[in-house]
Design a protein around this motif. Structure first.
Motif, mmCIF file in Angstrom:
data_model
loop_
_atom_site.group_PDB
_atom_site.id
_atom_site.type_symbol
_atom_site.label_atom_id
_atom_site.label_comp_id
_atom_site.label_asym_id
_atom_site.label_seq_id
_atom_site.Cartn_x
_atom_site.Cartn_y
_atom_site.Cartn_z
ATOM 1 N N LYS A 142 30.066 47.663 44.499
ATOM 2 C CA LYS A 142 30.400 46.740 43.600
ATOM 3 C C LYS A 142 30.090 47.433 42.065
ATOM 4 O O LYS A 142 29.789 46.742 40.998
ATOM 5 C CB LYS A 142 29.713 45.466 43.866
ATOM 6 C CG LYS A 142 29.604 44.818 45.282
ATOM 7 C CD LYS A 142 31.316 44.532 45.410
ATOM 8 C CE LYS A 142 31.267 43.683 46.535
ATOM 9 N NZ LYS A 142 30.449 44.038 47.764
ATOM 10 N N ALA A 143 29.968 48.605 42.109
ATOM 11 C CA ALA A 143 29.585 49.201 40.822
ATOM 12 C C ALA A 143 30.594 49.090 39.525
ATOM 13 O O ALA A 143 29.992 48.966 38.510
ATOM 14 C CB ALA A 143 29.512 50.989 41.096
ATOM 15 N N ARG A 144 31.684 48.776 39.871
ATOM 16 C CA ARG A 144 32.710 48.918 38.846
ATOM 17 C C ARG A 144 32.552 47.436 38.231
ATOM 18 O O ARG A 144 32.541 47.205 37.062
ATOM 19 C CB ARG A 144 34.222 48.985 39.228
ATOM 20 C CG ARG A 144 34.637 50.352 39.465
ATOM 21 C CD ARG A 144 36.075 50.445 39.637
ATOM 22 N NE ARG A 144 36.341 51.922 40.094
ATOM 23 C CZ ARG A 144 37.563 52.235 40.622
ATOM 24 N NH1 ARG A 144 38.368 51.410 40.854
ATOM 25 N NH2 ARG A 144 37.843 53.551 40.762
ATOM 26 N N ILE A 145 32.455 46.260 39.067
ATOM 27 C CA ILE A 145 32.303 45.077 38.417
ATOM 28 C C ILE A 145 30.834 44.993 37.853
ATOM 29 O O ILE A 145 30.909 44.183 36.875
ATOM 30 C CB ILE A 145 32.448 44.167 39.580
ATOM 31 C CG1 ILE A 145 32.549 42.599 38.861
ATOM 32 C CG2 ILE A 145 31.657 44.015 40.469
ATOM 33 C CD1 ILE A 145 33.893 42.463 37.891
ATOM 34 N N ASP A 193 30.891 31.737 40.616
ATOM 35 C CA ASP A 193 30.739 33.309 40.389
ATOM 36 C C ASP A 193 32.037 33.961 40.437
ATOM 37 O O ASP A 193 32.004 35.011 39.541
ATOM 38 C CB ASP A 193 29.630 33.764 41.516
ATOM 39 C CG ASP A 193 28.421 33.138 41.373
ATOM 40 O OD1 ASP A 193 28.014 33.024 40.229
ATOM 41 O OD2 ASP A 193 27.642 33.220 42.311
ATOM 42 N N LEU A 194 32.671 33.946 41.466
ATOM 43 C CA LEU A 194 34.151 34.583 41.549
ATOM 44 C C LEU A 194 34.979 34.341 40.085
ATOM 45 O O LEU A 194 35.507 35.267 39.525
ATOM 46 C CB LEU A 194 34.957 34.083 42.491
ATOM 47 C CG LEU A 194 36.217 34.935 42.906
ATOM 48 C CD1 LEU A 194 35.692 36.304 43.740
ATOM 49 C CD2 LEU A 194 37.167 34.079 43.536
ATOM 50 N N VAL A 195 35.070 33.056 39.655
ATOM 51 C CA VAL A 195 35.958 33.159 38.535
ATOM 52 C C VAL A 195 35.311 33.509 37.148
ATOM 53 O O VAL A 195 35.963 33.818 36.226
ATOM 54 C CB VAL A 195 36.123 31.486 38.282
ATOM 55 C CG1 VAL A 195 37.275 31.036 39.537
ATOM 56 C CG2 VAL A 195 35.127 30.690 38.136
ATOM 57 N N ASP A 196 33.857 33.602 37.173
ATOM 58 C CA ASP A 196 33.234 34.270 36.086
ATOM 59 C C ASP A 196 33.700 36.109 36.200
ATOM 60 O O ASP A 196 33.962 36.492 35.198
ATOM 61 C CB ASP A 196 31.900 33.923 36.116
ATOM 62 C CG ASP A 196 31.336 32.748 36.000
ATOM 63 O OD1 ASP A 196 32.178 32.041 35.318
ATOM 64 O OD2 ASP A 196 30.212 32.315 36.033
ATOM 65 N N GLY A 197 33.708 36.358 37.312
ATOM 66 C CA GLY A 197 34.083 37.632 37.513
ATOM 67 C C GLY A 197 35.597 38.031 37.243
ATOM 68 O O GLY A 197 35.691 38.998 36.216
ATOM 69 N N ILE A 198 36.501 37.297 37.389
ATOM 70 C CA ILE A 198 37.732 37.391 37.064
ATOM 71 C C ILE A 198 37.901 37.464 35.544
ATOM 72 O O ILE A 198 38.530 38.238 34.936
ATOM 73 C CB ILE A 198 38.811 36.226 37.641
ATOM 74 C CG1 ILE A 198 38.876 36.227 39.069
ATOM 75 C CG2 ILE A 198 39.984 36.012 36.976
ATOM 76 C CD1 ILE A 198 39.221 34.907 39.597
ATOM 77 N N PHE A 199 37.240 36.319 34.680
ATOM 78 C CA PHE A 199 37.228 36.412 33.371
ATOM 79 C C PHE A 199 36.643 37.466 32.836
ATOM 80 O O PHE A 199 37.180 38.050 31.873
ATOM 81 C CB PHE A 199 36.585 35.173 32.897
ATOM 82 C CG PHE A 199 36.715 34.954 31.485
ATOM 83 C CD1 PHE A 199 37.791 34.063 31.036
ATOM 84 C CD2 PHE A 199 35.938 34.983 30.558
ATOM 85 C CE1 PHE A 199 38.202 33.881 29.600
ATOM 86 C CE2 PHE A 199 36.101 34.737 29.039
ATOM 87 C CZ PHE A 199 37.322 34.205 28.787
#
Length: 325
Positions: free
Chosen positions: A286-289, A226-232
């Protein structure tokens, strides 16, 4: 084909990020001061370079055709769990500041179009368990709980300054606790989820494990995929300000311990003992992401089950090896 440089590709999150970029069709160069300990790299090229040295940063960014990388992901850092950062203040400040100053400068000079910096929620102050969520802008005035957080905050400012003065789009994610397979699980640098999985895997059924603190500290635990999906998603967005990256739901350390024990199928006694715990609580907006449509897919129960299974296999290999010597 886009070309990406992943700094820290020999580490836990960096290794998973390389896999993500390859799935997305990138040509990837990985750089680290060490090879990945648990999995062969999937990078198209991998170089062993100490990024504290400015010349090594320039070498990492140099392509044979004279062009520049489309994207640089800067995850290289001297870091670990609380057991490490609580006693390694000088190493953390010295090594990470050098890496981030030199790599940001070199990337800007090399004409990199997009630059990602992996920051941390350690930049925030200690919080009370019942406090409402704070936003990214609440980081200032600053009062991080440890030196790792202070250095990350400074490195954010470095990256943003270069983004203002150069045609380089800077993206910054403040990671919450990340866990999953193929991460450090022993040796002193492991974080809480991996350390607890190891302790339970090593213990006999109906045994006892020791846990630092009283189990009341509150955290957010995010699975690495999940984290790397968020990074991308963040890298390819228009969000130029720092972004908190992690799940919405929070858990106490006691919740985490119970989840690990359930994944093991064992019955265990928990003994809470003095040790470095860090802040009392974390609760961040977490509103921005979320505005990018990013949502974590892996629950704590599912993620811990996957992580425990992998660490249990590592423990067995280590125990078998020890029994043969």
């Amino acid at each position: 084909m886009k070309r990406a440089l992943v700094c820290g590709a020999g580490g836990f999150i960096g290794g998973h990020l390389v896999k993500k970029l390859k799935r997305e069709g990138y040509w990837v160069r990985g750089v680290d001061s060490k090879p990945h300990e648990f999995a062969p790299t999937q990078a198209d090229a991998f170089r062993l370079l100490d990024l504290r040295d400015p010349q090594n940063c320039r070498t990492a960014l140099t392509l044979s055709d004279g062009g520049s990388f489309d994207e640089v992901y800067q995850l290289a850092a001297d870091m670990g769990g609380m057991g490490f950062i609580s006693v390694s203040e000088c190493e953390v400040l010295h090594n990470n500041a050098l890496i981030n100053i030199h790599m940001t400068h070199a990337a800007a000079e090399a004409g990199v179009a997009r630059y990602f910096f992996s920051s941390s929620v350690c930049i925030y102050r200690d919080m009370q368990p019942d406090e409402p969520p704070v936003t990214e802008d609440d980081a200032i005035p600053a009062n991080p709980d440890n030196e790792y957080g202070w250095e990350k905050l400074y490195a954010e400012r470095v990256a943003m300054a270069y983004g203002r003065r150069h045609p380089m789009h800077v993206r910054i994610a403040r990671f919450e606790n990340c866990y999953g397979p193929e991460g450090t699980w022993t040796g002193g640098r492991e974080k809480a989820p991996a350390a607890l999985c190891r302790k339970v895997a090593e213990a006999e059924d109906h045994g006892t494990i020791e846990v630092w603190g009283e189990g009341t500290a509150i955290r957010v635990f995010t699975y690495v995929d999940d984290l790397v999906d968020g990074i991308f998603a963040l890298m390819h967005s228009d969000l130029g300000d720092p972004v908190n990256l992690g799940r919405e739901d929070r858990a106490t350390v006691a919740d985490l311990v119970r989840t690990v024990i359930e994944a093991s199928g064992k019955r265990m006694t928990i003994k809470y003992v003095p040790g470095p715990v860090g802040v009392q609580a974390r609760n961040f907006s977490k509103a921005r992401i979320a505005s990018l449509g990013w949502k974590p897919k892996v629950s704590l129960e599912e993620g811990i089950a996957r992580t425990y299974s992998w660490i249990q296999a590592q423990v067995k290999v280590a125990q078998d090896s020890a029994s043969r010597t």
